[in-house]
Scaffold this motif. Structure first.
Motif, mmCIF file in Angstrom:
data_model
loop_
_atom_site.group_PDB
_atom_site.id
_atom_site.type_symbol
_atom_site.label_atom_id
_atom_site.label_comp_id
_atom_site.label_asym_id
_atom_site.label_seq_id
_atom_site.Cartn_x
_atom_site.Cartn_y
_atom_site.Cartn_z
ATOM 1 N N ARG A 80 0.834 -1.210 0.000
ATOM 2 C CA ARG A 80 0.000 0.000 0.000
ATOM 3 C C ARG A 80 0.862 1.251 0.000
ATOM 4 O O ARG A 80 0.553 2.239 -0.672
ATOM 5 C CB ARG A 80 -0.933 -0.006 1.208
ATOM 6 C CG ARG A 80 -1.968 -1.119 1.160
ATOM 7 C CD ARG A 80 -3.052 -0.942 2.191
ATOM 8 N NE ARG A 80 -2.632 -0.450 3.467
ATOM 9 C CZ ARG A 80 -2.360 -1.186 4.538
ATOM 10 N NH1 ARG A 80 -2.453 -2.503 4.465
ATOM 11 N NH2 ARG A 80 -2.016 -0.630 5.682
ATOM 12 N N SER A 111 -9.130 11.595 -9.103
ATOM 13 C CA SER A 111 -9.459 10.180 -9.302
ATOM 14 C C SER A 111 -8.373 9.261 -8.760
ATOM 15 O O SER A 111 -8.680 8.202 -8.201
ATOM 16 C CB SER A 111 -9.730 9.897 -10.777
ATOM 17 O OG SER A 111 -8.593 10.195 -11.552
ATOM 18 N N THR A 113 -6.487 9.990 -6.240
ATOM 19 C CA THR A 113 -6.626 10.073 -4.786
ATOM 20 C C THR A 113 -7.692 9.100 -4.306
ATOM 21 O O THR A 113 -7.482 8.367 -3.328
ATOM 22 C CB THR A 113 -7.010 11.503 -4.354
ATOM 23 O OG1 THR A 113 -6.010 12.404 -4.803
ATOM 24 C CG2 THR A 113 -7.155 11.606 -2.853
ATOM 25 N N VAL A 114 -8.825 9.082 -4.979
ATOM 26 C CA VAL A 114 -9.904 8.162 -4.614
ATOM 27 C C VAL A 114 -9.440 6.710 -4.778
ATOM 28 O O VAL A 114 -9.718 5.858 -3.933
ATOM 29 C CB VAL A 114 -11.162 8.441 -5.457
ATOM 30 C CG1 VAL A 114 -12.209 7.360 -5.283
ATOM 31 C CG2 VAL A 114 -11.737 9.795 -5.090
ATOM 32 N N PHE A 115 -8.712 6.417 -5.848
ATOM 33 C CA PHE A 115 -8.200 5.059 -6.070
ATOM 34 C C PHE A 115 -7.254 4.646 -4.949
ATOM 35 O O PHE A 115 -7.384 3.545 -4.392
ATOM 36 C CB PHE A 115 -7.495 4.976 -7.424
ATOM 37 C CG PHE A 115 -6.776 3.676 -7.639
ATOM 38 C CD1 PHE A 115 -7.491 2.508 -7.863
ATOM 39 C CD2 PHE A 115 -5.395 3.617 -7.611
ATOM 40 C CE1 PHE A 115 -6.830 1.305 -8.059
ATOM 41 C CE2 PHE A 115 -4.730 2.419 -7.807
ATOM 42 C CZ PHE A 115 -5.450 1.256 -8.027
ATOM 43 N N LEU A 117 -7.035 5.840 -1.921
ATOM 44 C CA LEU A 117 -7.793 5.726 -0.674
ATOM 45 C C LEU A 117 -8.580 4.426 -0.631
ATOM 46 O O LEU A 117 -8.608 3.737 0.395
ATOM 47 C CB LEU A 117 -8.729 6.919 -0.517
ATOM 48 C CG LEU A 117 -9.625 6.900 0.714
ATOM 49 C CD1 LEU A 117 -8.794 7.015 1.986
ATOM 50 C CD2 LEU A 117 -10.634 8.015 0.644
ATOM 51 N N ALA A 118 -9.224 4.066 -1.741
ATOM 52 C CA ALA A 118 -9.998 2.826 -1.788
ATOM 53 C C ALA A 118 -9.109 1.607 -1.591
ATOM 54 O O ALA A 118 -9.469 0.678 -0.855
ATOM 55 C CB ALA A 118 -10.745 2.731 -3.120
ATOM 56 N N VAL A 119 -7.944 1.593 -2.222
ATOM 57 C CA VAL A 119 -7.015 0.474 -2.040
ATOM 58 C C VAL A 119 -6.536 0.410 -0.599
ATOM 59 O O VAL A 119 -6.433 -0.667 -0.011
ATOM 60 C CB VAL A 119 -5.823 0.586 -3.020
ATOM 61 C CG1 VAL A 119 -4.720 -0.390 -2.668
ATOM 62 C CG2 VAL A 119 -6.293 0.354 -4.443
ATOM 63 N N ASP A 120 -6.263 1.556 0.009
ATOM 64 C CA ASP A 120 -5.803 1.602 1.394
ATOM 65 C C ASP A 120 -6.872 1.088 2.359
ATOM 66 O O ASP A 120 -6.582 0.291 3.251
ATOM 67 C CB ASP A 120 -5.414 3.034 1.760
ATOM 68 C CG ASP A 120 -4.063 3.115 2.435
ATOM 69 O OD1 ASP A 120 -3.331 2.109 2.400
ATOM 70 O OD2 ASP A 120 -3.745 4.174 2.993
ATOM 71 N N VAL A 121 -8.097 1.535 2.182
ATOM 72 C CA VAL A 121 -9.179 1.105 3.076
ATOM 73 C C VAL A 121 -9.460 -0.381 2.892
ATOM 74 O O VAL A 121 -9.614 -1.115 3.871
ATOM 75 C CB VAL A 121 -10.448 1.952 2.830
ATOM 76 C CG1 VAL A 121 -11.653 1.363 3.524
ATOM 77 C CG2 VAL A 121 -10.223 3.378 3.299
ATOM 78 N N TYR A 122 -9.519 -0.836 1.649
ATOM 79 C CA TYR A 122 -9.743 -2.256 1.403
ATOM 80 C C TYR A 122 -8.575 -3.088 1.936
ATOM 81 O O TYR A 122 -8.770 -4.134 2.534
ATOM 82 C CB TYR A 122 -9.927 -2.520 -0.095
ATOM 83 C CG TYR A 122 -10.052 -3.977 -0.429
ATOM 84 C CD1 TYR A 122 -11.244 -4.653 -0.225
ATOM 85 C CD2 TYR A 122 -8.971 -4.698 -0.927
ATOM 86 C CE1 TYR A 122 -11.359 -5.995 -0.508
ATOM 87 C CE2 TYR A 122 -9.069 -6.041 -1.215
ATOM 88 C CZ TYR A 122 -10.265 -6.688 -0.999
ATOM 89 O OH TYR A 122 -10.373 -8.027 -1.272
#
Length: 151
Positions: A80, A111, A113-115, A117-122
């Motif tokens: 990550r 976009s 940033t959102v990607f 963040l999503a990888v980090d949270v998942y």
């Protein structure tokens, strides 16, 4: 400091009229004076470089903090952090893309940033954690009077 630099440049990017359908006359007079028809290299560097440097150092701080790895993470922390560093490097290099207008520049950074963040949270989620365990809840019909009165 890098976020401050990036946000100062962002305030100039959002009023730029370098897009095809942007009309500077629709802005209020204060912003119409500050609106630019073409983005300068300095403005691109301040936005992309500031954002990339800030994101890169957030990854460095997270690595240096020395947290113990959690058990059963979906994606290990080192991968990550490598993704964060890669996104930061892409943002820094994005300042050299002169063919991108302000809208595309902001869209790409938002976009990614959102990607990230999503990888980090998942990735921080536990692999062995049940997705949905509804057997622990009591399922009974709700009486309308109970919801109105509050009992």
């Amino acid at each position: 400091m890098a976020f401050t630099l990036s946000s100062a440049a962002l305030s100039r990017l959002v009023v730029a009229h370098d897009c095809i359908n942007a009309n500077p006359e629709t802005l209020i007079p204060t912003w119409e004076e500050r609106s630019e028809a073409e983005l300068t290299h300095d403005l691109r560097w301040f936005y992309c470089g500031g954002l990339g440097i800030a994101f890169l150092f957030m990854a460095v701080i997270s690595f240096a903090r020395g947290d113990h790895p959690r058990k059963n993470e979906r994606i290990p922390q080192k991968y990550r952090l490598a993704l964060r560093a890669a996104v930061a490097i892409v943002w820094i290099c994005l300042s050299q893309a002169k063919e991108l207008n302000s809208l595309e520049l902001i869209g790409i950074t938002a976009s990614t940033t959102v990607f990230a963040l999503a990888v980090d949270v998942y990735g921080m989620g536990r692999e062995d954690f049940p997705r949905e365990d509804t057997d622990q809840f009591e399922h009974r019909p709700v009486n309308r009077q109970e919801t109105v009165i509050g009992f």
